[in-house]
Design a protein around this motif. Structure first.
Motif, short mmCIF file in Angstrom:
data_model
loop_
_atom_site.label_atom_id
_atom_site.label_comp_id
_atom_site.label_asym_id
_atom_site.label_seq_id
_atom_site.Cartn_x
_atom_site.Cartn_y
_atom_site.Cartn_z
N HIS A 27 0.83 -1.20 0.04
CA HIS A 27 -0.07 0.09 0.08
C HIS A 27 1.00 1.29 0.20
O HIS A 27 1.47 1.56 1.09
CB HIS A 27 -0.86 0.08 1.05
N PHE A 28 0.84 2.07 -1.13
CA PHE A 28 1.62 3.04 -1.27
C PHE A 28 0.99 4.17 -2.08
O PHE A 28 0.47 3.98 -2.93
CB PHE A 28 3.14 2.58 -2.03
N GLY A 29 1.25 5.39 -1.59
CA GLY A 29 0.62 6.53 -2.07
C GLY A 29 0.94 7.77 -1.58
O GLY A 29 1.82 7.80 -0.49
N LEU A 30 0.13 8.88 -1.78
CA LEU A 30 0.35 10.25 -1.18
C LEU A 30 0.27 9.94 0.39
O LEU A 30 0.94 10.73 1.25
CB LEU A 30 -0.52 11.20 -1.68
N TYR A 31 -0.53 9.40 0.87
CA TYR A 31 -0.84 9.04 2.25
C TYR A 31 0.55 8.78 3.19
O TYR A 31 0.38 8.62 4.40
CB TYR A 31 -1.95 8.14 2.37
N ALA A 32 1.34 8.12 2.30
CA ALA A 32 2.61 7.86 3.14
C ALA A 32 3.28 9.07 3.84
O ALA A 32 3.88 8.93 4.68
CB ALA A 32 3.68 7.09 2.10
N ILE A 33 2.97 10.10 3.31
CA ILE A 33 3.64 11.40 3.79
C ILE A 33 3.02 11.82 5.19
O ILE A 33 3.79 11.92 5.93
CB ILE A 33 3.44 12.46 2.78
N PRO A 34 2.03 11.98 5.13
CA PRO A 34 0.99 12.28 6.56
C PRO A 34 1.37 10.97 7.70
O PRO A 34 1.54 11.12 8.71
CB PRO A 34 -0.53 12.43 6.29
#
Ligand code: JFZ
Length: 430
Positions: A27-34
């Motif tokens: 599971h990888f995407g923009l949400y890895a940042i927050p």
């Protein structure tokens, strides 16, 4: 063209999948940042604008597809499935149908392309996860209870949306995935809820499109379900979009998953290492490799697969804890993997000390519990045993009445002619 589907077809299509038994989910995407999980936009009621800074910041400079693929291979996994697009709508591939995609970030590369190539280069099967939900698209319905769109699913009264327009985009993006990235082994659609299932997604049409380009691809059952029910794959009326396997999520079924007629269906447990799918550095509640190995054994014993998840961080690296767990599992798989791959449903009562797995004439005894004295091989007849030895070193295990010291996670196997139909109260001890 009418799509034929039956359990027979499904079993043929999933042959490699059922033999593989163990895979990796990513599971990888923009949400890895927050770093608060992939549901953050929904959970924290963020608007697209609130979420935009992550799009601006996204740049996984440490991403190396070969490293991801190698880590899966070394853990003994046989396939890897990546979130090409999750519910937030952000595409890790270079879609021609949206600007909300990785090639428009600072990173600038098509990550899905690098991923599929690297996974194949390691000799593994490759799959892509695709979200049916899209919180970015203006024609995707919004719900009053945004926290649980699959439960409180009353659509906003005067919402002006054109859902067909969304479906057109969704089908186009799936078409891109099945035409631009070579042969795919798995398509993992996610998920259906409330009235949003089956033909609401124009599922027959979608499957026709998919099968035209990828006739053999193995598909999950979530064009109809959420991971809780089985869907029509378990009924007399199997649709083209019923899927090829049942997908229990964070639940190990208490026995193998069967259809209405009692026939075993292909199934796959999807499981997180901690309690989040996506990267979450404050969730340190990782399951131990020992527990995870035992869950894998349990799934195989019940005729199923296990796909274990990793949530890479914003730079594209696997968390340290995940790497350690994968290495430990890999070590165990190296010496004991033969008891996992091609494992069949075991039709014996569960022994007190652990689980049996089975492959052809071989029965593997996974001893989870430190024995006090000998271990009773319940369910098998002594006469059926030709040979008994440890899997990891091939050394003989004697059948006798003497003391033994089988330790945790040691495995012994018995080669036998057929499964005994009766049990001993206390058979000759190992
Ligand atoms: C889904 C996703 O929402 C989640 O982010 C993750 O990708 C997982 C593998 O799949 O999880 C679900 C789907 C449906 C329900 C719960 C979790 N449900 O209907 O309760």
């Amino acid at each position: 063209m009418k799509m034929e589907n039956s359990l027979e077809v499904i079993l043929e299509r999933t042959k490699w999948f059922r033999q593989a038994r163990f895979g990796m989910f990513i599971h990888f995407g923009l949400y890895a940042i927050p770093g608060r999980g992939e549901w953050i936009r929904n959970n924290e009621k963020m608007t697209i604008e609130d979420y935009q800074p992550y799009f601006e910041a996204f740049n996984p400079t440490e991403f190396n597809a070969r490293k991801w693929a190698k880590a899966a291979k070394e853990a003994g996994m046989k396939y890897v499935v990546l979130t090409a697009k999750h519910h937030d709508g952000f595409c890790l591939f270079d879609s021609a149908y949206t600007d909300y995609k990785i090639t428009n970030t600072a990173f600038g590369r098509d990550l899905v392309k690098e991923f599929v190539e690297a996974v194949r280069a390691e000799g593994l099967r490759v799959g892509l996860y695709f979200s049916l939900l899209d919180w970015y698209h203006s024609d995707y319905p919004k719900y009053e209870d945004r926290h649980h769109p699959m439960r409180g699913n009353k659509q906003y009264q005067n919402e002006q949306i054109n859902f067909d327009r969304y479906l057109e985009l969704m089908h186009h993006q799936v078409e891109e995935l099945v035409t631009k990235y070579g042969k795919l082994d798995i398509l993992w659609f996610d998920f259906s809820y409330g009235e949003m299932f089956g033909e609401k997604w124009k599922a027959s049409e979608l499957i026709e499109l998919v099968r035209k380009h990828q006739p053999d691809v193995v598909i999950d059952n979530r064009l109809e379900t959420s991971g809780e029910g089985f869907g029509s794959i378990a009924t007399e009326e199997i649709h083209s979009y019923s899927g090829d396997f049942v997908s229990p999520e964070q639940i190990v079924p208490h026995e193998g998953i069967r259809n209405d007629k009692g026939e075993l269906l292909p199934w796959e447990l999807c499981l997180t290492m901690n309690n989040h799918w996506a990267y979450n550095p404050s969730d340190k509640l990782f399951k131990s490799s020992k527990v995870l190995i035992r869950k894998l054994v349990e799934c195989v014993s019940k005729g199923g697969n296990m796909i274990l998840n990793v949530g890479p961080d914003a730079k594209g690296k696997f968390p340290r804890e995940s790497i350690e767990i994968l290495q430990e599992i890999g070590q165990w798989m190296k010496s004991n993997g033969e008891s996992i791959y091609e494992g069949e449903l075991v039709n014996l009562p569960k022994p007190e000390w652990g689980y049996y797995t089975k492959k052809g004439k071989m029965l593997y005894a996974h001893v989870f519990e430190q024995p006090i004295g000998p271990i009773a091989l319940t369910g098998i007849d002594k006469e059926q045993i030709e040979r008994l030895s440890f899997v990891h070193d091939g050394s003989e295990v004697r059948i006798s009445n003497s003391w033994t010291t089988l330790a945790f996670q040691d495995i012994c196997f018995a080669q036998y002619g057929e499964i005994g139909a009766y049990t001993y109260p206390l058979p000759d001890e190992v």
